[in-house]
Design a protein around this motif. Structure first.
Motif, short mmCIF file in Angstrom:
data_model
loop_
_atom_site.label_atom_id
_atom_site.label_comp_id
_atom_site.label_asym_id
_atom_site.label_seq_id
_atom_site.Cartn_x
_atom_site.Cartn_y
_atom_site.Cartn_z
N TYR A 143 -4.09 -3.92 4.31
CA TYR A 143 -3.87 -2.62 4.94
C TYR A 143 -3.49 -1.58 3.88
N ASP A 144 -2.75 -0.57 4.24
CA ASP A 144 -2.45 0.62 3.44
C ASP A 144 -2.14 0.35 1.97
N GLY A 145 -2.81 1.07 1.09
CA GLY A 145 -2.47 1.13 -0.32
C GLY A 145 -2.88 -0.06 -1.16
N GLY A 146 -4.00 0.04 -1.84
CA GLY A 146 -4.42 -1.04 -2.72
C GLY A 146 -3.42 -1.29 -3.82
N ALA A 147 -2.87 -0.22 -4.40
CA ALA A 147 -1.88 -0.35 -5.47
C ALA A 147 -0.47 -0.06 -4.96
N LEU A 148 -0.30 1.04 -4.22
CA LEU A 148 1.03 1.49 -3.78
C LEU A 148 1.05 1.81 -2.30
N CYS A 149 2.13 1.46 -1.66
CA CYS A 149 2.42 1.94 -0.31
C CYS A 149 3.91 2.26 -0.31
N VAL A 150 4.24 3.53 -0.38
CA VAL A 150 5.63 3.96 -0.42
C VAL A 150 5.89 4.80 0.82
N ARG A 151 6.75 4.32 1.68
CA ARG A 151 7.12 5.04 2.90
C ARG A 151 8.49 5.65 2.67
N SER A 184 -4.14 -7.31 -10.78
CA SER A 184 -4.61 -8.41 -9.92
C SER A 184 -3.54 -8.97 -8.99
N ASN A 185 -2.69 -8.11 -8.46
CA ASN A 185 -1.71 -8.53 -7.46
C ASN A 185 -2.35 -8.41 -6.08
N LYS A 186 -1.92 -9.28 -5.15
CA LYS A 186 -2.49 -9.29 -3.81
C LYS A 186 -1.39 -9.42 -2.78
N ALA A 187 -1.60 -8.79 -1.62
CA ALA A 187 -0.67 -8.92 -0.51
C ALA A 187 -1.46 -9.08 0.78
N ASP A 188 -0.96 -9.92 1.67
CA ASP A 188 -1.64 -10.13 2.95
C ASP A 188 -1.60 -8.90 3.84
N LYS A 189 -0.58 -8.07 3.71
CA LYS A 189 -0.47 -6.91 4.58
C LYS A 189 -0.57 -5.62 3.77
N TYR A 190 0.57 -5.06 3.33
CA TYR A 190 0.60 -3.72 2.75
C TYR A 190 0.78 -3.74 1.24
N ILE A 244 8.02 5.95 -10.82
CA ILE A 244 7.16 5.14 -11.67
C ILE A 244 6.82 5.95 -12.91
N ILE A 245 7.13 5.38 -14.07
CA ILE A 245 6.94 6.08 -15.34
C ILE A 245 6.01 5.28 -16.23
N ASP A 246 4.95 5.92 -16.73
CA ASP A 246 4.02 5.32 -17.69
C ASP A 246 3.62 3.89 -17.34
N SER A 247 3.10 3.71 -16.15
CA SER A 247 2.69 2.39 -15.70
C SER A 247 1.21 2.38 -15.33
N ILE A 248 0.64 1.17 -15.28
CA ILE A 248 -0.79 0.98 -15.06
C ILE A 248 -1.00 0.08 -13.84
N PHE A 306 -5.04 4.33 -12.57
CA PHE A 306 -5.22 3.61 -11.34
C PHE A 306 -6.70 3.25 -11.30
N ALA A 307 -7.03 1.98 -11.46
CA ALA A 307 -8.45 1.59 -11.51
C ALA A 307 -8.73 0.39 -10.61
#
Length: 93
Positions: A65-73, A28-34, A53-57, A85-86
């Protein structure tokens, strides 16, 4: 759960360097942009970001914008015995 009103990453925002996350639960984390949970990008062309990222949920993270859970550039390595990832999403309204 965290809400970030800046550039991106509701829980973690990284620029350059190495980021290692082990056995974490991002819910339940939120970000205004990415990226609702983790946003990472290169500092410069000579200082790339590397995220491992090891053994994480990741559950119910969202952003605008980009990536509901992750945005890695940069470089991303996910090592999970059971990746979860749910219901991570991008809200475009």
């Amino acid at each position: 759960a965290y809400t970030y009103n800046g550039w991106g990453g509701g829980a973690i925002s990284a620029r350059g360097n190495v980021v290692t996350i082990v056995g974490s639960n991002f819910t339940s984390n939120k970000a205004d942009k990415y990226s609702g949970a983790i946003f990472a990008r290169d500092r410069t062309e000579n200082k790339p970001v590397y995220v491992k990222i090891i053994d994480s949920i990741f559950i119910e993270n969202c952003c605008k914008y980009d990536g509901g859970a992750l945005c890695v550039r940069g470089n991303l390595d996910i090592v999970n015995s059971y990746p979860i990832f749910a219901t991570n999403f991008v809200v475009t309204k």
